[in-house]
Design an enzyme around this catalytic site. Structure first.
Site, PDB file in Angstrom:
ATOM      1  N   ALA A  17       0.921  -1.334  -0.093  1.00 34.92           N
ATOM      2  CA  ALA A  17       0.033  -0.142   0.049  1.00 34.92           C
ATOM      3  C   ALA A  17       0.628   1.190  -0.129  1.00 34.92           C
ATOM      4  O   ALA A  17       0.674   2.240  -0.839  1.00 34.92           O
ATOM      5  CB  ALA A  17      -0.880  -0.019   1.255  1.00 34.92           C
ATOM      6  N   LYS A  99      -3.604  -9.705  -5.095  1.00 37.28           N
ATOM      7  CA  LYS A  99      -3.461 -10.940  -5.591  1.00 37.28           C
ATOM      8  C   LYS A  99      -2.785 -11.929  -4.655  1.00 37.28           C
ATOM      9  O   LYS A  99      -2.005 -11.287  -3.858  1.00 37.28           O
ATOM     10  CB  LYS A  99      -2.849 -10.902  -6.937  1.00 37.28           C
TER      11      LYS A  99
HETATM   12  N1  NAP Z   1       0.059  -6.516  -6.863  1.00 34.75           N
HETATM   13  C1  NAP Z   1       1.558  -6.498  -6.674  1.00 34.75           C
HETATM   14  O1  NAP Z   1       2.232  -5.784  -7.171  1.00 34.75           O
HETATM   15  C2  NAP Z   1       1.836  -6.706  -5.299  1.00 34.75           C
HETATM   16  C3  NAP Z   1       3.199  -6.713  -4.539  1.00 34.75           C
HETATM   17  C4  NAP Z   1       3.341  -7.127  -3.269  1.00 34.75           C
HETATM   18  C5  NAP Z   1       2.493  -7.839  -2.687  1.00 34.75           C
HETATM   19  N2  NAP Z   1       1.247  -7.903  -3.271  1.00 34.75           N
HETATM   20  C6  NAP Z   1       0.059  -8.589  -2.312  1.00 34.75           C
HETATM   21  O2  NAP Z   1      -0.240  -7.694  -1.156  1.00 34.75           O
HETATM   22  C7  NAP Z   1      -0.592  -8.341  -0.018  1.00 34.75           C
HETATM   23  C8  NAP Z   1       0.036  -7.578   1.165  1.00 34.75           C
HETATM   24  O3  NAP Z   1       1.640  -7.890   0.796  1.00 34.75           O
HETATM   25  P1  NAP Z   1       2.483  -6.953   1.555  1.00 34.75           P
HETATM   26  O4  NAP Z   1       3.712  -6.951   1.419  1.00 34.75           O
HETATM   27  O5  NAP Z   1       2.008  -5.690   1.492  1.00 34.75           O
HETATM   28  O6  NAP Z   1       2.404  -7.364   3.223  1.00 34.75           O
HETATM   29  P2  NAP Z   1       2.424  -6.779   4.704  1.00 34.75           P
HETATM   30  O7  NAP Z   1       3.481  -5.701   4.504  1.00 34.75           O
HETATM   31  O8  NAP Z   1       3.149  -7.792   5.481  1.00 34.75           O
HETATM   32  O9  NAP Z   1       1.017  -6.338   4.805  1.00 34.75           O
HETATM   33  C9  NAP Z   1      -0.013  -6.777   5.142  1.00 34.75           C
HETATM   34  C10 NAP Z   1      -1.069  -6.159   6.126  1.00 34.75           C
HETATM   35  O10 NAP Z   1      -1.942  -7.107   6.436  1.00 34.75           O
HETATM   36  C11 NAP Z   1      -2.554  -6.677   7.807  1.00 34.75           C
HETATM   37  N3  NAP Z   1      -2.808  -7.917   8.304  1.00 34.75           N
HETATM   38  C12 NAP Z   1      -4.193  -8.427   8.718  1.00 34.75           C
HETATM   39  N4  NAP Z   1      -3.758  -9.565   9.369  1.00 34.75           N
HETATM   40  C13 NAP Z   1      -2.571  -9.711   9.389  1.00 34.75           C
HETATM   41  C14 NAP Z   1      -1.670 -10.817  10.143  1.00 34.75           C
HETATM   42  N5  NAP Z   1      -2.469 -11.939  10.609  1.00 34.75           N
HETATM   43  N6  NAP Z   1      -0.615 -10.856   9.958  1.00 34.75           N
HETATM   44  C15 NAP Z   1       0.133  -9.890   9.171  1.00 34.75           C
HETATM   45  N7  NAP Z   1      -0.416  -8.857   8.552  1.00 34.75           N
HETATM   46  C16 NAP Z   1      -1.761  -8.835   8.921  1.00 34.75           C
HETATM   47  C17 NAP Z   1      -1.592  -5.741   8.382  1.00 34.75           C
HETATM   48  O11 NAP Z   1      -2.108  -4.427   8.593  1.00 34.75           O
HETATM   49  P3  NAP Z   1      -2.573  -4.072  10.120  1.00 34.75           P
HETATM   50  O12 NAP Z   1      -1.804  -4.681  10.997  1.00 34.75           O
HETATM   51  O13 NAP Z   1      -2.351  -2.380   9.812  1.00 34.75           O
HETATM   52  O14 NAP Z   1      -4.017  -4.369   9.960  1.00 34.75           O
HETATM   53  C18 NAP Z   1      -0.324  -5.786   7.380  1.00 34.75           C
HETATM   54  O15 NAP Z   1       0.249  -4.200   7.301  1.00 34.75           O
HETATM   55  C19 NAP Z   1      -0.180  -9.679  -0.493  1.00 34.75           C
HETATM   56  O16 NAP Z   1      -1.546 -10.557  -0.831  1.00 34.75           O
HETATM   57  C20 NAP Z   1       0.782  -9.795  -1.620  1.00 34.75           C
HETATM   58  O17 NAP Z   1       0.319 -10.871  -2.260  1.00 34.75           O
HETATM   59  C21 NAP Z   1       1.011  -7.117  -4.099  1.00 34.75           C
END
Ligand code: NAP
Length: 326
Positions: A17, A99
């Site tokens: 994000a 995704k």
């Molecule tokens: N389209 C693309 O180009 C792209 C690129 C990278 C990743 N992605 C996708 O984006 C998604 C998130 O990836 P990310 O790298 O941004 O992950 P991340 O930094 O770990 O963020 C995940 C967020 O989910 C929330 N969350 C809710 N329940 C959780 C739990 N049990 N454990 C950890 N976090 C939890 C947290 O927000 P709060 O704690 O604030 O609620 C956390 O900040 C994934 O599905 C990944 O496949 C897409």
């Protein structure tokens, strides 16, 4: 729409994000990041303050209850995408969900059924089809530049160093196939427009039980094949070949192209190189498109309904094949 600008809510304070969605939204224009929801109120407020979101709130539900929000970006771990997508659709929002949209065909069926009767639209955040590079590849293929497509060879590897990363969690549906292997599969869904006939796969497993790397093969009913390799323990690599009966297209960076990345067309002794990628963040083109649809200025393209089930079935077949090899 609630005004001249599309008002976005963000569910989760994840890395993507901050690093991709918000810069893309700023570049796309025509929309604002109005609210971000987190499991922790303090984290939401801090994220909002640091990244230019109007406000942060505790609890994802509060984002959906906000009637001033037109569209929601869901950036949660994979296991939570389906449930929050359905809740967002039920709240009347347009949804851009990360995704993979779902982690099984059954979940996909439920989400697509919800989308079919919802007032909002649903996109899965595969953003590469909206970018000029994919548009150029699709144009070359439509023009018969390589003849009939027979095979895609594609890799997507990168390194996930932190053991705490969501990608290593079985409970949260991590693993290389869900994280990066889904890109070659989505490319094959888009280009082959055919159903999977057979899957073969071999995986190496992390101590926590997720696929750390996977090599796989999908045969499609139309006679085409996808050969792919994906993983979370090697330097970044996404080279792709799209091979037809008369030639091939080689793409250095098919899924997250940077300006300067080449698309090479090879046909007989002829080799041409183009660099179609603009200097903008990877999400900008997809978000611009969503804004245009919400303003009734464009017909929707690449909705989840068009590809999500076929990709989910292919991923399920690969998971099954890799498990059989254990
Ligand atoms: N389209 C693309 O180009 C792209 C690129 C990278 C990743 N992605 C996708 O984006 C998604 C998130 O990836 P990310 O790298 O941004 O992950 P991340 O930094 O770990 O963020 C995940 C967020 O989910 C929330 N969350 C809710 N329940 C959780 C739990 N049990 N454990 C950890 N976090 C939890 C947290 O927000 P709060 O704690 O604030 O609620 C956390 O900040 C994934 O599905 C990944 O496949 C897409």
């Amino acid at each position: 729409m609630n005004g001249a600008q599309v008002r976005w809510g963000i569910i989760g304070t994840g890395n993507i994000a901050r690093a991709s969605f918000l810069p893309g939204l700023r570049e796309a224009g025509g929309g604002v990041a109005a609210v971000v929801g987190s499991r922790e109120g303090i984290r939401a407020e801090k994220f909002a303050g640091q990244h230019g979101v109007e406000r942060g709130v505790e609890g994802y539900e509060r984002v959906l209850e906000d009637r001033g929000i037109d569209a929601v970006y869901i950036t949660l771990p994979n296991a939570l995408h389906a449930a929050w997508t359905m809740r967002a659709l039920a709240a009347g929002k347009t949804v851009l969900a990360e995704k993979p949209l779902c982690v099984s065909p059954e979940e996909t069926q439920a989400v697509l059924a919800a989308a079919a009767t919802a007032s909002g639209r649903l996109w899965e955040a595969f953003v590469f089809p909206f970018q000029p590079q994919f548009e150029r590849i699709a144009e070359l293929l439509r023009d018969g530049a390589v003849g009939e497509i027979r095979e895609i060879q594609s890799s997507f590897h990168f390194q996930v160093r932190s053991p705490a990363n969501i990608r290593w969690s079985r409970e949260l549906a991590g693993g290389a196939l869900n994280d990066v292997g889904c890109y070659p599969v989505q490319l094959a869904t888009l280009l082959f427009q055919s159903e999977v006939a057979r899957a073969e796969a071999s995986a190496s497993w992390s101590p926590g039980g997720v696929d750390e790397a996977m090599q796989g093969f999908l045969a499609y009913q139309g006679g085409q094949a996808l050969l792919f390799s994906c993983g979370m323990s090697r330097p970044y690599d996404t080279f792709t070949r799209i091979v037809g009966g008369e030639g091939e297209i080689r793409v250095r960076n098919p899924y997250h192209p940077q300006p300067g990345d080449p698309v090479q067309l090879r046909r007989g002794s002829m080799v041409t190189k183009e660099r179609p990628t603009r200097d903008e963040h990877s999400f900008a083109a997809a978000i611009r498109h969503i804004h245009a649809v919400l303003r009734s200025e464009a017909e929707p393209r690449y909705l989840a309904q068009e590809t999500a089930m076929q990709t989910a079935l292919a991923l399920e077949a690969l998971r099954g094949a890799a498990q059989r090899g254990l």
